[in-house]
Write a protein that holds these residues in place. Structure first.
Motif, PDB file in Angstrom:
ATOM      1  N   ASP A   8      11.126 -13.827  26.382  1.00 50.18           N
ATOM      2  CA  ASP A   8      10.207 -12.798  25.917  1.00 50.18           C
ATOM      3  C   ASP A   8      10.916 -11.434  26.036  1.00 50.18           C
ATOM      4  OD1 ASP A   8       7.932 -11.653  25.069  1.00 50.18           O
ATOM      5  OD2 ASP A   8       6.779 -11.951  26.907  1.00 50.18           O
ATOM      6  N   TRP A   9      10.500 -10.471  25.201  1.00 52.63           N
ATOM      7  CA  TRP A   9      11.120  -9.144  25.266  1.00 52.63           C
ATOM      8  C   TRP A   9      10.222  -8.111  25.952  1.00 52.63           C
ATOM      9  CZ3 TRP A   9      16.085  -8.573  24.578  1.00 52.63           C
ATOM     10  CH2 TRP A   9      16.781  -9.426  23.714  1.00 52.63           C
ATOM     11  N   ALA A  77       9.189   0.741  18.346  1.00 54.67           N
ATOM     12  CA  ALA A  77       9.930   0.519  19.587  1.00 54.67           C
ATOM     13  C   ALA A  77       8.955   0.198  20.715  1.00 54.67           C
ATOM     14  CB  ALA A  77      10.736   1.753  19.937  1.00 54.67           C
ATOM     15  N   THR A  78       9.339  -0.731  21.565  1.00 55.36           N
ATOM     16  CA  THR A  78       8.478  -1.104  22.687  1.00 55.36           C
ATOM     17  C   THR A  78       9.173  -0.838  24.008  1.00 55.36           C
ATOM     18  OG1 THR A  78       9.333  -3.355  22.655  1.00 55.36           O
ATOM     19  CG2 THR A  78       7.357  -2.918  21.341  1.00 55.36           C
ATOM     20  N   PHE A  79      10.367  -0.290  23.926  1.00 52.07           N
ATOM     21  CA  PHE A  79      11.161  -0.075  25.139  1.00 52.07           C
ATOM     22  C   PHE A  79      11.934   1.228  24.960  1.00 52.07           C
ATOM     23  CE2 PHE A  79      14.151  -1.060  28.520  1.00 52.07           C
ATOM     24  CZ  PHE A  79      13.473  -1.958  29.342  1.00 52.07           C
ATOM     25  N   PHE A  88      17.203  -4.071  25.191  1.00 45.26           N
ATOM     26  CA  PHE A  88      15.758  -4.278  25.178  1.00 45.26           C
ATOM     27  C   PHE A  88      15.043  -3.312  24.243  1.00 45.26           C
ATOM     28  CE2 PHE A  88      17.616  -6.140  28.829  1.00 45.26           C
ATOM     29  CZ  PHE A  88      17.010  -7.389  28.875  1.00 45.26           C
ATOM     30  N   ARG A  89      15.718  -2.264  23.842  1.00 38.72           N
ATOM     31  CA  ARG A  89      15.158  -1.329  22.869  1.00 38.72           C
ATOM     32  C   ARG A  89      15.498  -1.773  21.441  1.00 38.72           C
ATOM     33  NH1 ARG A  89      13.170   3.550  22.156  1.00 38.72           N
ATOM     34  NH2 ARG A  89      13.892   4.929  20.501  1.00 38.72           N
ATOM     35  N   GLU A  90      16.740  -2.176  21.239  1.00 33.23           N
ATOM     36  CA  GLU A  90      17.199  -2.449  19.875  1.00 33.23           C
ATOM     37  C   GLU A  90      17.209  -3.906  19.412  1.00 33.23           C
ATOM     38  OE1 GLU A  90      20.863  -0.454  19.039  1.00 33.23           O
ATOM     39  OE2 GLU A  90      19.981   1.528  19.294  1.00 33.23           O
ATOM     40  N   ALA A  91      17.444  -4.821  20.323  1.00 35.94           N
ATOM     41  CA  ALA A  91      17.603  -6.225  19.918  1.00 35.94           C
ATOM     42  C   ALA A  91      16.406  -6.842  19.184  1.00 35.94           C
ATOM     43  CB  ALA A  91      17.984  -7.078  21.126  1.00 35.94           C
ATOM     44  N   PRO A  92      15.177  -6.581  19.599  1.00 34.54           N
ATOM     45  CA  PRO A  92      14.054  -7.226  18.894  1.00 34.54           C
ATOM     46  C   PRO A  92      14.059  -6.902  17.390  1.00 34.54           C
ATOM     47  CG  PRO A  92      13.294  -6.373  20.989  1.00 34.54           C
ATOM     48  CD  PRO A  92      14.699  -5.846  20.803  1.00 34.54           C
ATOM     49  N   ALA A  93      14.320  -5.659  17.035  1.00 32.49           N
ATOM     50  CA  ALA A  93      14.347  -5.265  15.621  1.00 32.49           C
ATOM     51  C   ALA A  93      15.552  -5.880  14.911  1.00 32.49           C
ATOM     52  CB  ALA A  93      14.376  -3.741  15.506  1.00 32.49           C
ATOM     53  N   VAL A  94      16.698  -5.855  15.572  1.00 31.44           N
ATOM     54  CA  VAL A  94      17.912  -6.409  14.969  1.00 31.44           C
ATOM     55  C   VAL A  94      17.768  -7.918  14.742  1.00 31.44           C
ATOM     56  CG1 VAL A  94      20.333  -6.932  15.421  1.00 31.44           C
ATOM     57  CG2 VAL A  94      19.461  -4.641  15.886  1.00 31.44           C
TER      58      VAL A  94
END
Length: 232
Positions: A8-9, A77-79, A88-94
């Motif tokens: 989970d992120w 952004a969630t982080f 944890f800021r960029e990976a979910p979108a990427v």
DNA sequence: GCGACAG
DNA sequence: ATCTTGTCGC
């Protein structure tokens, strides 16, 4: 392309660091580079004080840099940006962009560090675990480690060392430009990472695919701000 | 305690 | 990351 959801992120900063400690032992930086026909690059852009992230991945042919495919994603952004926790800021979108990709690239350039990280798992390494494809950390500035200035000629390099360990290379991608900070992400060794960056930096300091991804995310961001249809 | 700190 | 024109050096 297919990717594996490892966790989970939605985490606190303390949990994020714990997760990095848990995942770091899984990173592989000993695999020699195999012949690669396609190369991808991912990047993220955003406006300060704005919650929106603009992420993208571009895939190109390795020999001609002809664009094969590109995907853009707009996501909240969630982080926050915290040094050491950029993932944890960029990976979910990427990762959302990679998930929409039809093709699977042979190697991936990431805008950030690979194992040149306090816990040896920067953005490129973490993405590599999820994507299961060789990833390379190609950062424009130093995060950790000590080094001697490499020579001024293209290809000059010097080891990036932290705690007595070589964690990457400071690489002059073009003559007399500011060096790049290259480190293995996952499923690739440092020499392989360096050779890909050098092979892709044919005209400017930044590798062609990385420059294309950067240009694309900025297009997305500006179009979104002006309320225009997002480029595809 | 002080300085450093990917994007 | 982003805000920005001209300017210095090769």
């Amino acid at each position: 392309m297919r990717l594996r959801a490892l966790h989970d992120w939605t985490l606190t900063t303390a949990e994020a660091r714990d997760l990095q400690l848990k995942l770091a032992p899984k990173i592989n930086t000993k695999t020699p580079l195999k012949p690669w026909r396609t190369v991808a690059a991912a990047d993220v852009s955003y406006n300060k004080f704005d919650p929106w992230l603009y992420a993208a991945v571009v895939v190109m042919k390795a020999d001609t840099f002809e664009l094969i495919e590109r995907v853009g994603v707009v996501r909240e952004a969630t982080f926050p940006y915290v040094p050491g926790l950029l993932t944890f800021r960029e990976a979910p979108a990427v990762l959302e962009a990679f998930a929409q990709l039809k093709t699977t690239p042979d190697v991936i350039l990431c805008d950030g560090q690979g194992i040149a990280h306090p816990r040896r798992i920067g953005l490129a390494s973490h993405l590599g675990l999820w994507l299961n494809v060789p990833t390379i950390g190609c950062a424009k500035s130093r995060y950790i480690g000590e080094y001697d200035e490499p020579g001024p000629e293209r290809g000059a390099r010097s080891p990036l060392v932290d705690d007595g360990e070589v964690i990457g290379a400071v690489l002059r991608s073009r003559a007399k430009v500011q060096p790049l900070f290259v480190s293995a992400g996952h499923r690739i060794d440092l020499e392989g990472a360096i050779s890909v960056v050098l092979d892709c930096a044919v005209k400017y300091r930044i590798p062609v695919p990385a420059a294309a991804a950067h240009g694309f995310v900025n297009e997305l961001r500006r179009a979104a701000v002006e309320g225009k249809p997002l480029p595809v």
